[in-house]
Design a protein around this motif. Structure first.
Motif, PDB file in Angstrom:
ATOM      1  N   SER A  19      -8.047   6.361  -3.657  1.00 56.67           N
ATOM      2  CA  SER A  19      -7.389   6.318  -2.348  1.00 56.67           C
ATOM      3  C   SER A  19      -8.388   6.662  -1.252  1.00 56.67           C
ATOM      4  N   LYS A  20      -8.166   6.060  -0.081  1.00 56.94           N
ATOM      5  CA  LYS A  20      -8.966   6.391   1.090  1.00 56.94           C
ATOM      6  C   LYS A  20      -8.099   6.368   2.331  1.00 56.94           C
ATOM      7  N   ARG A  21      -8.019   7.524   2.995  1.00 53.82           N
ATOM      8  CA  ARG A  21      -7.347   7.636   4.289  1.00 53.82           C
ATOM      9  C   ARG A  21      -8.411   7.984   5.328  1.00 53.82           C
ATOM     10  N   TYR A  22      -8.497   7.161   6.352  1.00 56.88           N
ATOM     11  CA  TYR A  22      -9.491   7.380   7.391  1.00 56.88           C
ATOM     12  C   TYR A  22      -9.021   8.444   8.376  1.00 56.88           C
ATOM     13  N   GLU A  23      -9.961   8.889   9.210  1.00 57.43           N
ATOM     14  CA  GLU A  23      -9.669   9.979  10.143  1.00 57.43           C
ATOM     15  C   GLU A  23      -8.575   9.622  11.137  1.00 57.43           C
ATOM     16  N   LEU A  27      -4.189   4.565   5.992  1.00 53.96           N
ATOM     17  CA  LEU A  27      -4.350   4.612   4.536  1.00 53.96           C
ATOM     18  C   LEU A  27      -4.854   3.245   4.082  1.00 53.96           C
ATOM     19  N   ASP A  30      -4.642   2.908  -1.559  1.00 54.80           N
ATOM     20  CA  ASP A  30      -3.530   3.776  -1.946  1.00 54.80           C
ATOM     21  C   ASP A  30      -3.362   3.803  -3.464  1.00 54.80           C
ATOM     22  N   GLU A  64     -16.613   8.156   1.129  1.00 56.28           N
ATOM     23  CA  GLU A  64     -16.123   8.954   0.004  1.00 56.28           C
ATOM     24  C   GLU A  64     -14.609   8.831  -0.108  1.00 56.28           C
ATOM     25  N   THR A  66     -10.671   9.778  -0.542  1.00 54.64           N
ATOM     26  CA  THR A  66      -9.784  10.893  -0.208  1.00 54.64           C
ATOM     27  C   THR A  66      -9.273  11.535  -1.490  1.00 54.64           C
ATOM     28  N   SER A  67      -9.003  10.695  -2.488  1.00 54.20           N
ATOM     29  CA  SER A  67      -8.624  11.185  -3.813  1.00 54.20           C
ATOM     30  C   SER A  67      -8.982  10.114  -4.838  1.00 54.20           C
TER      31      SER A  67
END
Length: 260
Positions: A19-23, A27, A30, A64, A66-67
């Motif tokens: 998963s990647k959520r930007y600043e 999202l 997911d 990198e 997020t999880s």
């Protein structure tokens, strides 16, 4: 050099609940999971914003997670980025090379940058011929090359690295039919050498032609994943439209579901 042995019984590329959520709160990816074995081509289909490029950037440790994690030959990319990058070659949609260098000079520069000092001009010429760049272009400066010719130089550099995994971001975008056909035949030859190939694309027809596994992505999720055998008797374009339409319906809030 890449000295890590390749285990043919384990995935070469693996996304594990990635998963990647930007600043800004978006999202982009997911909980995506998939694996690619040595000698397998995996195509990610989807429109702009589907999460395809984000997934590739996570494998390359440009960003990198997020999880979750991305692994190349068992190496977690954000924990051991240098070791992971030794295991992979990358060709972007818009290959960035040196316009004032010839094709041969570009190959020599990037090979040496990657620690490969054993190659000769004949070696560079051979790999350029393999990717379909005619001999008369080998000593011409890249500033006069078409997009297809630059793509061929990019894949030649990836071949010279001799990494067990190859990442391709929209590799056939903007290529004419012949260049696209030649590129797919090259991917097949690399697969036959045991390379694991992850390819993001908008190109439904070429994805079905060459991929061993096709995944449809939308809004950061994989909404369909099927093998080439499962897709053999199906119209992938129709299937794509069905899945995308179904996913759109899932996003619609039905009357009576609004919460105050």
């Amino acid at each position: 050099m890449n000295d890590k042995p390749v285990d043919q019984t384990h995935p070469m590329l693996e996304a594990a609940s990635l998963s990647k959520r930007y600043e800004d709160g978006v999202l982009a990816l997911d909980g995506v999971s998939f694996s690619i074995m040595p000698g397998q081509i995996f195509a990610m289909l989807g429109g702009n914003g589907a999460g395809k490029t984000t997934a590739i950037n996570l494998f390359l440790n440009f960003i990198e997670p997020t999880s979750g994690q991305a692994l190349i030959n068992g190496v977690v990319t954000h924990k051991e980025p240098l070791e992971a990058k030794r295991q992979v070659a990358f060709v972007s949609e818009n290959v960035t090379l040196y316009g004032n260098f010839t094709a041969i000079q570009n190959l020599d520069f990037f090979a040496r940058l990657g620690g490969k000092t054993e190659y000769t001009k004949d070696d560079y010429g051979d790999v350029l011929m393999r990717v379909g760049l005619e001999k008369e272009a080998h000593y011409k400066r890249l500033r006069g090359f078409s997009k297809g010719m630059r793509q061929k130089c990019g894949i030649a550099i990836a071949i010279l690295k001799d990494a067990p995994a190859i990442l391709l971001d929209e590799p056939t975008a903007g290529l004419d039919p012949k260049a696209g056909h030649d590129f797919l035949r090259l991917l097949e030859s690399l697969r036959n050498e045991g390379k694991a190939i992850l390819m993001s694309t908008h190109d439904i027809f070429r994805a079905k032609e060459v991929a061993d596994v096709v995944a449809i992505m939308d809004r950061g999720r994989i909404i369909m994943q099927r093998s080439a055998a499962e897709l053999a008797d199906q119209d992938l374009q129709d299937l794509y439209m069905q899945y995308m339409a179904g996913h759109e319906e899932e996003q619609v809030v039905q009357p009576g579901e609004l919460q105050c």
